[in-house]
Scaffold this active site. Structure first.
Site, PDB file in Angstrom:
ATOM      1  N   GLU A 181      10.370  13.299   5.357  1.00 42.88           N
ATOM      2  CA  GLU A 181      10.473  12.017   6.224  1.00 42.88           C
ATOM      3  C   GLU A 181      10.987  12.862   7.586  1.00 42.88           C
ATOM      4  O   GLU A 181      10.902  12.207   8.735  1.00 42.88           O
ATOM      5  CB  GLU A 181      11.058  11.041   5.670  1.00 42.88           C
ATOM      6  CG  GLU A 181      10.457  10.212   4.844  1.00 42.88           C
ATOM      7  CD  GLU A 181      11.147   9.340   4.111  1.00 42.88           C
ATOM      8  OE1 GLU A 181      10.477   8.204   3.560  1.00 42.88           O
ATOM      9  OE2 GLU A 181      12.336   9.324   3.656  1.00 42.88           O
ATOM     10  N   MET A 188      13.662   1.746  -0.176  1.00 44.60           N
ATOM     11  CA  MET A 188      14.973   2.153  -1.109  1.00 44.60           C
ATOM     12  C   MET A 188      16.147   2.453  -0.392  1.00 44.60           C
ATOM     13  O   MET A 188      17.133   2.622  -0.829  1.00 44.60           O
ATOM     14  CB  MET A 188      14.541   2.799  -2.156  1.00 44.60           C
ATOM     15  CG  MET A 188      13.185   2.602  -3.041  1.00 44.60           C
ATOM     16  SD  MET A 188      12.627   3.851  -4.098  1.00 44.60           S
ATOM     17  CE  MET A 188      14.243   3.688  -5.554  1.00 44.60           C
ATOM     18  N   GLU A 189      16.235   2.378   1.065  1.00 48.99           N
ATOM     19  CA  GLU A 189      17.279   2.625   1.919  1.00 48.99           C
ATOM     20  C   GLU A 189      17.557   1.764   2.959  1.00 48.99           C
ATOM     21  O   GLU A 189      18.691   1.961   3.543  1.00 48.99           O
ATOM     22  CB  GLU A 189      17.037   4.210   2.443  1.00 48.99           C
ATOM     23  CG  GLU A 189      16.821   5.282   1.307  1.00 48.99           C
ATOM     24  CD  GLU A 189      15.474   5.340   0.607  1.00 48.99           C
ATOM     25  OE1 GLU A 189      14.714   5.041   1.611  1.00 48.99           O
ATOM     26  OE2 GLU A 189      15.190   5.933  -0.227  1.00 48.99           O
ATOM     27  N   ASP A 236       1.913   2.958   0.545  1.00 49.07           N
ATOM     28  CA  ASP A 236       1.102   2.288  -0.701  1.00 49.07           C
ATOM     29  C   ASP A 236       1.338   0.985  -0.545  1.00 49.07           C
ATOM     30  O   ASP A 236       2.214   0.517   0.376  1.00 49.07           O
ATOM     31  CB  ASP A 236       1.959   3.036  -1.954  1.00 49.07           C
ATOM     32  CG  ASP A 236       3.371   2.773  -2.089  1.00 49.07           C
ATOM     33  OD1 ASP A 236       4.361   3.317  -1.634  1.00 49.07           O
ATOM     34  OD2 ASP A 236       3.568   1.597  -2.214  1.00 49.07           O
ATOM     35  N   GLY A 249       6.515   0.627   0.974  1.00 44.39           N
ATOM     36  CA  GLY A 249       5.308  -0.044   0.373  1.00 44.39           C
ATOM     37  C   GLY A 249       4.894  -1.133   0.903  1.00 44.39           C
ATOM     38  O   GLY A 249       6.057  -2.080   1.321  1.00 44.39           O
TER      39      GLY A 249
HETATM   40  N1  ADE Z   1       8.670   3.686  -0.573  1.00 40.28           N
HETATM   41  C1  ADE Z   1       7.343   3.654  -0.392  1.00 40.28           C
HETATM   42  N2  ADE Z   1       6.877   2.895  -1.367  1.00 40.28           N
HETATM   43  C2  ADE Z   1       7.654   2.224  -2.222  1.00 40.28           C
HETATM   44  C3  ADE Z   1       7.530   1.292  -3.187  1.00 40.28           C
HETATM   45  N3  ADE Z   1       6.245   0.984  -3.941  1.00 40.28           N
HETATM   46  N4  ADE Z   1       8.704   0.926  -3.886  1.00 40.28           N
HETATM   47  C4  ADE Z   1       9.853   1.274  -3.214  1.00 40.28           C
HETATM   48  N5  ADE Z   1       9.926   2.271  -2.294  1.00 40.28           N
HETATM   49  C5  ADE Z   1       8.914   2.648  -1.607  1.00 40.28           C
END
Ligand code: ADE
Length: 228
Positions: free
Chosen positions: A12, A172-173, A196, A78
């Site tokens: 990143e 996640m951050e 995703d 995501g």
């Molecule tokens: N970052 C990118 N894709 C993710 C996902 N599916 N879950 C959590 N963090 C992500």
């Protein structure tokens, strides 16, 4: 102004380091901080490692130890909102922690006393991001980003996060970084490109699209730096 550029994973921040070319490195608190210049700004750049704990440490270090006066986060997420396809960009208008749960005491999901369920993002920086998107002729979605210490790869969990927080994307951050910046009164922007859609195929798609989506986000952050 000294600006922090932060990611969670090496992929990143790699395109940013490559673009600025020359930088110094400092080791601090089990991490590496890169300092250089771009578009007339002093930059301090770091990836935190995945999750809320490491990202809290890194965001606080960027501000308190390295003197960052603004923080721009670049990375992948995501997608939840069906309008978001892999490679699309989203900027957070508000952020929440989907895995914070003291509902046993009658509180809403994501809330702790003396905190708030949502952290509001900086309108001025979102406006800059929208100007950049217009100039680049690309679509930038604004929306709610939900953060948790989980890689989400199930339709059920994704649906729950969508209905509970009206979230458009998850990662996640972002919220831990936002909490730090809000508390320390440092303007911030959380930008993510979709890697995703947090479904059964998420881990395969993540592996396939991490690098290209991280690059999309990083290129956009560099354009923002040119506008600030
Ligand atoms: N970052 C990118 N894709 C993710 C996902 N599916 N879950 C959590 N963090 C992500």
């Amino acid at each position: 102004m000294k600006i922090a550029i932060m990611g969670a994973m090496p992929e990143e921040i790699a395109p940013i380091l490559e673009k600025i070319g020359e930088y110094t490195t400092t080791k601090y608190a089990h991490n590496t901080y890169y300092e250089g210049k771009y578009a007339g700004h002093d930059l301090v750049i770091a990836y935190s490692k995945i999750g809320k704990v490491f990202s809290t440490l890194t965001a606080a270090s960027l501000i308190e130890k390295f003197g960052a006066q603004m923080l721009l986060f670049s990375g992948v997420a995501g997608g939840i909102n069906p309008e978001l396809r892999i490679g699309d960009l989203i900027v957070a208008t508000a952020l929440c922690q989907h895995d914070l749960d003291i509902t046993a005491f009658g509180h809403p999901h994501g809330y702790v006393p003396e905190g708030s369920q949502f952290i509001q993002a900086e309108e001025k920086l979102i406006a800059v991001a929208n100007r950049v998107a217009k100039e680049m002729d690309i679509t930038l979605k604004e929306g709610i980003i939900a953060t948790g210490d989980q890689f989400v790869h199930s339709q059920d969990r994704k649906n729950w996060i969508e209905t509970t927080f009206k979230a458009d994307a998850l990662e996640m951050e972002g919220t831990s970084v936002a909490v730090v910046c809000e508390a320390l009164e440092v303007p911030f922007l959380i930008l993510r490109a979709i890697s995703d859609v947090a479904d059964m195929d998420a881990s395969f798609n993540f592996d396939e699209f991490l690098e290209s989506s991280a690059q999309e986000s990083a290129v956009f952050i560099l354009k923002i730096l040119e506008k600030i």
